[in-house]
Design a protein around this motif. Structure first.
Motif, PDB file in Angstrom:
ATOM      1  N   GLU A  62       6.485  11.973   6.999  1.00  0.00           N
ATOM      2  CA  GLU A  62       6.988  13.048   7.853  1.00  0.00           C
ATOM      3  C   GLU A  62       6.838  14.411   7.175  1.00  0.00           C
ATOM      4  OE1 GLU A  62       8.506  14.702  11.288  1.00  0.00           O
ATOM      5  OE2 GLU A  62       7.763  12.681  10.896  1.00  0.00           O
ATOM      6  N   ARG A  63       6.997  14.468   5.868  1.00  0.00           N
ATOM      7  CA  ARG A  63       6.967  15.739   5.152  1.00  0.00           C
ATOM      8  C   ARG A  63       5.548  16.241   4.893  1.00  0.00           C
ATOM      9  NH1 ARG A  63       9.181  14.224   0.206  1.00  0.00           N
ATOM     10  NH2 ARG A  63       7.075  13.727  -0.428  1.00  0.00           N
ATOM     11  N   GLU A  64       4.632  15.336   4.587  1.00  0.00           N
ATOM     12  CA  GLU A  64       3.302  15.726   4.132  1.00  0.00           C
ATOM     13  C   GLU A  64       2.338  15.932   5.296  1.00  0.00           C
ATOM     14  OE1 GLU A  64       2.778  16.556   1.174  1.00  0.00           O
ATOM     15  OE2 GLU A  64       4.542  15.712   0.160  1.00  0.00           O
ATOM     16  N   PRO A  65       1.236  16.656   5.069  1.00  0.00           N
ATOM     17  CA  PRO A  65       0.255  16.851   6.139  1.00  0.00           C
ATOM     18  C   PRO A  65      -0.422  15.532   6.510  1.00  0.00           C
ATOM     19  CG  PRO A  65      -0.619  17.655   4.057  1.00  0.00           C
ATOM     20  CD  PRO A  65       0.824  17.325   3.813  1.00  0.00           C
ATOM     21  N   VAL A  66      -0.843  15.437   7.764  1.00  0.00           N
ATOM     22  CA  VAL A  66      -1.529  14.226   8.223  1.00  0.00           C
ATOM     23  C   VAL A  66      -2.751  13.940   7.364  1.00  0.00           C
ATOM     24  CG1 VAL A  66      -2.861  13.253  10.147  1.00  0.00           C
ATOM     25  CG2 VAL A  66      -0.698  14.414  10.595  1.00  0.00           C
ATOM     26  N   SER A  67      -3.406  14.986   6.908  1.00  0.00           N
ATOM     27  CA  SER A  67      -4.649  14.840   6.144  1.00  0.00           C
ATOM     28  C   SER A  67      -4.457  14.206   4.778  1.00  0.00           C
ATOM     29  CB  SER A  67      -5.302  16.215   5.964  1.00  0.00           C
ATOM     30  OG  SER A  67      -4.410  17.112   5.291  1.00  0.00           O
ATOM     31  N   MET A  68      -3.201  14.012   4.318  1.00  0.00           N
ATOM     32  CA  MET A  68      -2.991  13.448   2.989  1.00  0.00           C
ATOM     33  C   MET A  68      -3.562  12.042   2.873  1.00  0.00           C
ATOM     34  SD  MET A  68       0.516  12.747   0.798  1.00  0.00           S
ATOM     35  CE  MET A  68       0.926  11.189   1.591  1.00  0.00           C
ATOM     36  N   LEU A  69      -3.492  11.264   3.945  1.00  0.00           N
ATOM     37  CA  LEU A  69      -3.955   9.876   3.916  1.00  0.00           C
ATOM     38  C   LEU A  69      -5.091   9.687   4.910  1.00  0.00           C
ATOM     39  CD1 LEU A  69      -0.530   8.000   3.835  1.00  0.00           C
ATOM     40  CD2 LEU A  69      -2.001   8.565   1.897  1.00  0.00           C
ATOM     41  N   ASP A  70      -5.955   8.713   4.623  1.00  0.00           N
ATOM     42  CA  ASP A  70      -7.059   8.438   5.535  1.00  0.00           C
ATOM     43  C   ASP A  70      -6.554   7.681   6.771  1.00  0.00           C
ATOM     44  OD1 ASP A  70      -7.019   5.580   5.075  1.00  0.00           O
ATOM     45  OD2 ASP A  70      -8.092   5.926   3.202  1.00  0.00           O
ATOM     46  N   PRO A  71      -7.349   7.634   7.851  1.00  0.00           N
ATOM     47  CA  PRO A  71      -6.895   6.986   9.091  1.00  0.00           C
ATOM     48  C   PRO A  71      -6.510   5.521   8.928  1.00  0.00           C
ATOM     49  CG  PRO A  71      -8.811   8.359   9.520  1.00  0.00           C
ATOM     50  CD  PRO A  71      -8.647   8.314   8.037  1.00  0.00           C
ATOM     51  N   GLU A  72      -7.157   4.812   7.989  1.00  0.00           N
ATOM     52  CA  GLU A  72      -6.828   3.397   7.807  1.00  0.00           C
ATOM     53  C   GLU A  72      -5.387   3.234   7.336  1.00  0.00           C
ATOM     54  OE1 GLU A  72      -8.527   0.558   8.324  1.00  0.00           O
ATOM     55  OE2 GLU A  72     -10.284   1.580   9.144  1.00  0.00           O
ATOM     56  N   VAL A 100      -0.666  16.291 -13.377  1.00  0.00           N
ATOM     57  CA  VAL A 100      -0.114  16.545 -12.046  1.00  0.00           C
ATOM     58  C   VAL A 100      -0.665  15.478 -11.115  1.00  0.00           C
ATOM     59  CG1 VAL A 100       0.000  18.138 -10.092  1.00  0.00           C
ATOM     60  CG2 VAL A 100       0.127  19.021 -12.426  1.00  0.00           C
ATOM     61  N   ASN A 101       0.230  14.793 -10.402  1.00  0.00           N
ATOM     62  CA  ASN A 101      -0.152  13.806  -9.388  1.00  0.00           C
ATOM     63  C   ASN A 101       0.385  14.231  -8.033  1.00  0.00           C
ATOM     64  OD1 ASN A 101       0.168  10.815 -11.477  1.00  0.00           O
ATOM     65  ND2 ASN A 101      -1.589  12.109 -11.100  1.00  0.00           N
ATOM     66  N   ASP A 102      -0.355  13.882  -6.972  1.00  0.00           N
ATOM     67  CA  ASP A 102       0.075  14.252  -5.623  1.00  0.00           C
ATOM     68  C   ASP A 102       1.099  13.259  -5.087  1.00  0.00           C
ATOM     69  OD1 ASP A 102      -1.252  11.999  -4.624  1.00  0.00           O
ATOM     70  OD2 ASP A 102      -2.687  13.130  -3.431  1.00  0.00           O
ATOM     71  N   ALA A 103       1.470  13.394  -3.834  1.00  0.00           N
ATOM     72  CA  ALA A 103       2.547  12.583  -3.257  1.00  0.00           C
ATOM     73  C   ALA A 103       2.139  11.146  -2.977  1.00  0.00           C
ATOM     74  CB  ALA A 103       3.069  13.228  -1.966  1.00  0.00           C
ATOM     75  N   TYR A 104       0.867  10.796  -3.210  1.00  0.00           N
ATOM     76  CA  TYR A 104       0.435   9.405  -3.140  1.00  0.00           C
ATOM     77  C   TYR A 104      -0.047   8.947  -4.522  1.00  0.00           C
ATOM     78  CZ  TYR A 104      -1.421   5.114  -1.096  1.00  0.00           C
ATOM     79  OH  TYR A 104      -1.670   3.788  -0.783  1.00  0.00           O
ATOM     80  N   PHE A 105       0.436   9.607  -5.554  1.00  0.00           N
ATOM     81  CA  PHE A 105       0.131   9.295  -6.949  1.00  0.00           C
ATOM     82  C   PHE A 105      -1.358   9.392  -7.264  1.00  0.00           C
ATOM     83  CE2 PHE A 105       4.042   7.405  -9.008  1.00  0.00           C
ATOM     84  CZ  PHE A 105       3.884   8.117 -10.185  1.00  0.00           C
ATOM     85  N   ARG A 106      -2.034  10.300  -6.592  1.00  0.00           N
ATOM     86  CA  ARG A 106      -3.437  10.531  -6.914  1.00  0.00           C
ATOM     87  C   ARG A 106      -3.556  11.685  -7.908  1.00  0.00           C
ATOM     88  NH1 ARG A 106      -4.972   9.993  -0.678  1.00  0.00           N
ATOM     89  NH2 ARG A 106      -3.521  11.744  -0.736  1.00  0.00           N
ATOM     90  N   ASN A 120       0.804  -1.219   0.000  1.00  0.00           N
ATOM     91  CA  ASN A 120       0.000   0.000   0.000  1.00  0.00           C
ATOM     92  C   ASN A 120       0.838   1.271   0.000  1.00  0.00           C
ATOM     93  OD1 ASN A 120      -3.033  -0.776   0.358  1.00  0.00           O
ATOM     94  ND2 ASN A 120      -1.936  -2.126   1.753  1.00  0.00           N
ATOM     95  N   GLY A 121       2.123   1.142   0.297  1.00  0.00           N
ATOM     96  CA  GLY A 121       2.992   2.308   0.320  1.00  0.00           C
ATOM     97  C   GLY A 121       3.680   2.584  -1.000  1.00  0.00           C
ATOM     98  N   ILE A 122       3.570   1.665  -1.963  1.00  0.00           N
ATOM     99  CA  ILE A 122       4.261   1.827  -3.246  1.00  0.00           C
ATOM    100  C   ILE A 122       3.922   3.149  -3.946  1.00  0.00           C
ATOM    101  CG2 ILE A 122       4.376   0.918  -5.609  1.00  0.00           C
ATOM    102  CD1 ILE A 122       4.420  -1.898  -4.375  1.00  0.00           C
ATOM    103  N   PRO A 123       2.653   3.581  -4.005  1.00  0.00           N
ATOM    104  CA  PRO A 123       2.393   4.853  -4.676  1.00  0.00           C
ATOM    105  C   PRO A 123       3.189   6.023  -4.081  1.00  0.00           C
ATOM    106  CG  PRO A 123       0.344   3.660  -4.378  1.00  0.00           C
ATOM    107  CD  PRO A 123       1.394   2.905  -3.607  1.00  0.00           C
ATOM    108  N   ALA A 124       3.328   6.042  -2.760  1.00  0.00           N
ATOM    109  CA  ALA A 124       4.056   7.137  -2.107  1.00  0.00           C
ATOM    110  C   ALA A 124       5.556   7.042  -2.347  1.00  0.00           C
ATOM    111  CB  ALA A 124       3.764   7.139  -0.607  1.00  0.00           C
ATOM    112  N   THR A 125       6.121   5.836  -2.215  1.00  0.00           N
ATOM    113  CA  THR A 125       7.572   5.708  -2.385  1.00  0.00           C
ATOM    114  C   THR A 125       7.977   5.845  -3.844  1.00  0.00           C
ATOM    115  OG1 THR A 125       7.413   3.289  -2.526  1.00  0.00           O
ATOM    116  CG2 THR A 125       7.831   4.250  -0.347  1.00  0.00           C
ATOM    117  N   SER A 126       7.075   5.519  -4.760  1.00  0.00           N
ATOM    118  CA  SER A 126       7.392   5.675  -6.179  1.00  0.00           C
ATOM    119  C   SER A 126       7.526   7.153  -6.535  1.00  0.00           C
ATOM    120  CB  SER A 126       6.319   5.012  -7.043  1.00  0.00           C
ATOM    121  OG  SER A 126       6.700   4.990  -8.403  1.00  0.00           O
ATOM    122  N   ILE A 127       6.601   7.972  -6.053  1.00  0.00           N
ATOM    123  CA  ILE A 127       6.719   9.418  -6.265  1.00  0.00           C
ATOM    124  C   ILE A 127       7.979   9.945  -5.587  1.00  0.00           C
ATOM    125  CG2 ILE A 127       5.771  11.609  -5.449  1.00  0.00           C
ATOM    126  CD1 ILE A 127       4.340  10.954  -7.868  1.00  0.00           C
TER     127      ILE A 127
END
Length: 503
Positions: free
Chosen positions: A265-275, A137-143, A64-71
């Motif tokens: 650590e860099r991005e706002p907490v709100s970038m990802l959902d609580p799950e 343009v994609n965000d830091a979770y490749f959205r 589930n972390g691949i989109p973030a680490t790929s960016i």
């Protein structure tokens, strides 16, 4: 007589307890023998199940972390090339060859790529010139944040885009994909991102088989600057990425978790959902806290990433999902399983299609609705194959043939590129471009208009113009791209041949 007295009581109880809610004293599992005293796990069982839980969470964090680490890996690759600010961009002025490590990039369009830092720069303007091909343009979770160019709201006419940071608190409230709005007396296509770091990737088409026109278009027309500096924007710098080795791919080792921690650590907490935040925190990756696993956890996460990497590779190279294959008894598959850029299964009824998301982001980049929508004559479509007509992996020491039937349903052009299964990047061979393009290359045609492509370490005699080199001792796989796909592709009345073993 009391009903309870008529029941056969479970020993130790006043009533007969349903067996399905009870735990036996001993259970055989893939973890070994699990033992319990009246439902309470013994010390050895506790140790086994906690190790297993931490490994499971580590595997799920990887997948589930691949989109973030790929960016993040893309961003680091840009920094390594000296592109550390948004007014600097990498441009593949001589096209993307096999030197850089870049997930399934194409050899057929001119890429112009940079990263936005909305925390540093605040609301950021992107100006793109008329004639720009697909941009995203994609965000830091490749959205998906917005499209630009032909599939974007400027429709290829060029324009000014404004990307707002996640903590923007003004009056603008654009939907996903953006909307036109007047800002400080000018009209922008405005979007708001969920993250500070965003990737901007533009594509320009070849003219007469050459990248020169697209390169001039980007170097003369692309501008990126903070809105606050719109009256005196910084000068753009373009760095050539062609013929240069650099890495943009995330780690498949313990370092993966460190890459992910950097993003969280860099991005706002709100970038990802609580799950997702909870999943990552379960292995020690939480905003505001150091990632410092002890020796036990380091060992388990090192094992977890091995399992996660193997799982991702199984999903890509031996996918088992329904609807992944284009045709019955065929190796041609889609990398966008489910037809949703948000990775929603059955239009959301099945939730997030997790395996489909992993299949895509482990081998590819750029997330846009334009890649999944049926856009006849516009955009692009893709199919990939990892096996031959017999179902075996493609072996670089052997010779194969792929027939592209006549009348390929494209308005623009088609191409075939081959990739290294290790890096999921272009296969590095004696050829600069491990590919063929019907507009750029002088391909020999068969009498019926079809094209036979050959894949081998050495060119088969007389087939040099249609030959793509492979590497003895290495595997490979291939992507077929159709630019400006036409109706016969979508209704499947035209289909490519299978990759067939010649010897």
């Amino acid at each position: 007589m009391n009903v309870a007295d008529a029941q056969e009581k479970t020993p130790g109880y006043n009533y007969e307890i349903p067996k399905e809610i009870m735990t036996p004293d001993k259970v055989e599992t893939r973890l070994g023998t699990l033992r319990f005293f009246d439902g309470m796990p013994d010390e050895d069982t506790v140790s086994k199940v906690y190790d297993n839980l931490d490994i499971l969470r580590g595997v799920e964090t990887f997948l589930n972390g691949i989109p973030a680490t790929s960016i993040e890996a893309l961003r680091r690759g840009h920094v390594d090339m000296g592109v550390e600010a948004s007014n600097k961009a990498i441009i593949f002025d001589k096209l993307l060859d096999s030197a850089p490590l870049f997930l399934t990039g194409n050899t057929d369009t001119v890429y112009c790529s940079t990263f936005l830092d909305l925390k540093k720069d605040g609301p950021t303007v992107v100006e793109i010139p008329p004639g720009s091909g697909p941009g995203t343009v994609n965000d830091a979770y490749f959205r998906f944040v917005t499209d630009m160019g032909i599939p974007g709201p400027d429709k290829g006419k060029g324009g000014k885009y404004l990307i707002l940071p996640p903590d923007y608190s003004g009056d603008l409230d654009p939907p996903v994909g953006g909307e036109a709005a007047e800002v400080e007396g000018e009209t922008y296509f405005v979007s708001k991102s969920t993250s500070y770091v965003n990737w901007l990737i533009l594509r320009g088409f070849l003219v007469d088989g050459k990248p020169d026109a697209a390169t001039r278009m980007f170097e003369g027309g692309v501008k990126v600057y903070p809105l606050s500096q719109k009256d005196n924007p910084p000068e753009m710098t373009f760095v050539s990425g062609s013929r240069k080795f650099f890495n943009t791919i995330h780690a498949n080792s313990f370092e993966f978790y460190e890459e992910l921690h950097t993003v969280i650590e860099r991005e706002p907490v709100s970038m990802l959902d609580p799950e997702l935040r909870g999943l990552f925190a379960s292995v020690g990756i939480e905003k505001g806290k150091p990632f410092a696993p002890d020796a036990r956890m380091q060992k388990l996460l090192t094992e977890a990433v091995v399992i996660g990497n193997a799982t991702a590779r199984a999903l890509v190279f031996r996918p088992r999902m329904q609807d992944v294959y284009y045709y019955p008894d065929s190796a041609w598959a889609t990398a966008f399983v489910g037809g949703s850029y948000q990775w929603l299964r059955d239009e959301g009824r099945g939730g997030r299609y997790l395996d489909a998301r992993t299949l895509f982001f482990y081998q590819a980049t750029v997330n846009t609705p334009a890649m999944v929508l049926k856009m006849v004559g516009r955009g692009s479509q893709y199919a990939y194959a990892t096996r031959d007509g017999n179902g075996d992996y493609l072996d670089g020491s052997k010779t194969y043939k792929l027939t592209i039937p006549a009348d390929v349903p494209v308005k623009d052009f088609w191409s075939v590129v081959i990739y290294d299964p290790q890096t999921r990047s272009e296969l590095q061979t004696g050829q600069t471009f491990p590919s063929k393009n019907n507009k750029r290359d002088n391909l020999a045609l068969n009498a019926d208009g079809s094209v036979d492509l050959y894949f081998a370490p050495e060119a088969p005699e007389g087939k040099e113009s249609n030959w793509i080199q492979t590497v003895d001792g290495k595997g490979w796989y291939t992507l077929l791209r159709l630019y400006g796909p036409l109706q016969p592709w979508f209704d499947k009345t035209w289909r490519p041949g299978e990759v067939e073993l010649v010897e």
